[in-house]
Design an enzyme around this catalytic site. Structure first.
Site, PDB file in Angstrom:
ATOM      1  N   LYS A  79       0.218  -0.793 -42.171  1.00 40.60           N
ATOM      2  CA  LYS A  79       0.373  -1.679 -41.282  1.00 40.60           C
ATOM      3  C   LYS A  79      -0.660  -2.727 -40.646  1.00 40.60           C
ATOM      4  O   LYS A  79      -1.834  -2.032 -41.212  1.00 40.60           O
ATOM      5  CB  LYS A  79       1.258  -0.646 -40.125  1.00 40.60           C
ATOM      6  CG  LYS A  79       2.051  -1.841 -38.558  1.00 40.60           C
ATOM      7  CD  LYS A  79       2.185  -1.316 -38.119  1.00 40.60           C
ATOM      8  CE  LYS A  79       0.697  -0.074 -37.105  1.00 40.60           C
ATOM      9  NZ  LYS A  79       1.473   0.114 -36.008  1.00 40.60           N
ATOM     10  N   GLU A 128       0.996  -1.227  -0.146  1.00 39.30           N
ATOM     11  CA  GLU A 128       0.106   0.063  -0.299  1.00 39.30           C
ATOM     12  C   GLU A 128       1.149   1.369   0.315  1.00 39.30           C
ATOM     13  O   GLU A 128       1.814   1.145   0.719  1.00 39.30           O
ATOM     14  CB  GLU A 128      -0.918  -0.093   1.871  1.00 39.30           C
ATOM     15  CG  GLU A 128      -2.237  -0.922   1.150  1.00 39.30           C
ATOM     16  CD  GLU A 128      -3.724  -0.232   2.332  1.00 39.30           C
ATOM     17  OE1 GLU A 128      -2.908   0.460   3.140  1.00 39.30           O
ATOM     18  OE2 GLU A 128      -3.744  -1.517   2.740  1.00 39.30           O
TER      19      GLU A 128
END
Length: 321
Positions: free
Chosen positions: A201, A42
């Site tokens: 592409k 945390e």
């Protein structure tokens, strides 16, 4: 007497070197922030500066580890909001999750919108970023968003670099590795009086790309492949191979964000790319720093100027050109 608007410059832990450069350009010190982690991971953040009624400029690239960087940013923003900061201006040079800006298939998230919601709810007053992967992400926010362009910084570096010394303008070609980057490539080509080319592409999966055809003339030219980011370098190396097969003499790569994950460094080392020029929106890993092909130029002056103009209510639009 009118009170001078007070401001504080703060930084998270994702890119302290860039934050330091920005503070030096602004001639203002970085405020103190104590960021710690509990044993379970945390994150805890404590602002060591008095920010009550002040405008805060919080610098944090949401780069790798992306989730930790993003959560740290949100927690710092929450701390600032609860400390009664007047404004929380988030300077995030690299906006994480920017590639997930739309649904690409059924039952998938739009994580760029989720990130925008998190930043807004956490208390952001304004967002400043550099070369968003998709410009429409600005529309995910109902607060001011400044999407700065790294092109002026990269262009100045290219003009001063010895890489293009003696290369006539007619022998330069700016290559876009996909249709989405064509506008960016046209902008650089116009400023360098160079030709432009496009690679058609086909992507077969995440981080997997295969270059197909080239639209434009690259034969006998020095090709500058321009992209917004280099992640695994798969797209870049395929693009370099394509332009070289079509007769280009040299290939130089230019990008804003050097994500450089997975096999990126290995691919760049083995490629025929002469040089890779990146900005420092993301810190380089040790392997990237050791790669002799990689050259980095700082985006700090641009961000510092943007912060200065925002704070003094001056126009930021001239930085977009």
């Amino acid at each position: 007497m009118q009170r001078i608007r007070e401001w504080v410059l703060l930084s998270g832990s994702s890119h302290p070197a860039l934050a330091k450069k920005i503070s030096e350009h602004l001639e203002r010190p970085l405020g103190a922030v104590d960021i710690r982690r509990f044993s379970d991971g945390e994150i805890f953040a404590e602002i060591k500066e008095n920010v009550r009624g002040r405008s805060v400029y919080l610098i944090q690239s949401t780069c790798a580890p992306v989730n930790d960087s993003l959560m740290e940013l949100l927690i710092m923003m929450d701390a600032l909001k609860r400390a009664s900061a007047k404004e929380i201006n988030v300077i995030t040079p690299y906006y994480g999750y920017s590639r997930q800006d739309r649904k690409v298939s059924p039952r998938t998230p739009i994580s760029a919108k989720l990130t925008a919601d998190l930043l807004t709810v956490a208390g952001a007053s304004r967002i400043v970023s550099v070369d968003l992967h998709a410009g429409q992400i600005q529309g995910f926010f109902n607060i001011p968003f400044d999407n700065l362009y790294a092109m002026p910084v990269l262009l100045e570096h290219l003009k001063k670099s010895s890489l293009l010394k003696g290369v006539p303008e007619e022998e330069l070609v700016i290559v876009s590795p996909d249709a989405g980057g064509m506008m960016r490539s046209r902008g650089l080509a116009k400023r360098m009086n160079a030709n432009v080319a496009l690679i058609d592409k086909r992507r077969t999966g995440p981080n997997v790309a295969m270059a197909m055809n080239i639209v434009g003339d690259v034969e006998g030219k020095t090709a500058i492949i321009l992209d917004d980011m280099i992640d695994t370098a798969g797209t870049l190396t395929e693009a370099a191979n394509a332009v070289l097969k079509n007769g280009a003499k040299r290939v130089i790569a230019v990008a804003t964000h050097g994500v450089l994950s997975g096999p990126a460094i290995e691919r760049l080392e083995k490629s025929n790319i002469e040089r890779v020029i990146l900005t420092d929106t993301i810190p380089l890993s040790a392997a990237a720093q050791a790669c002799k092909k990689i050259e980095q130029v700082s985006i700090a002056p641009l961000l510092a100027e943007a912060i200065n103009r925002i704070h003094h209510y001056d126009s930021v639009s001239s930085l977009f050109t």
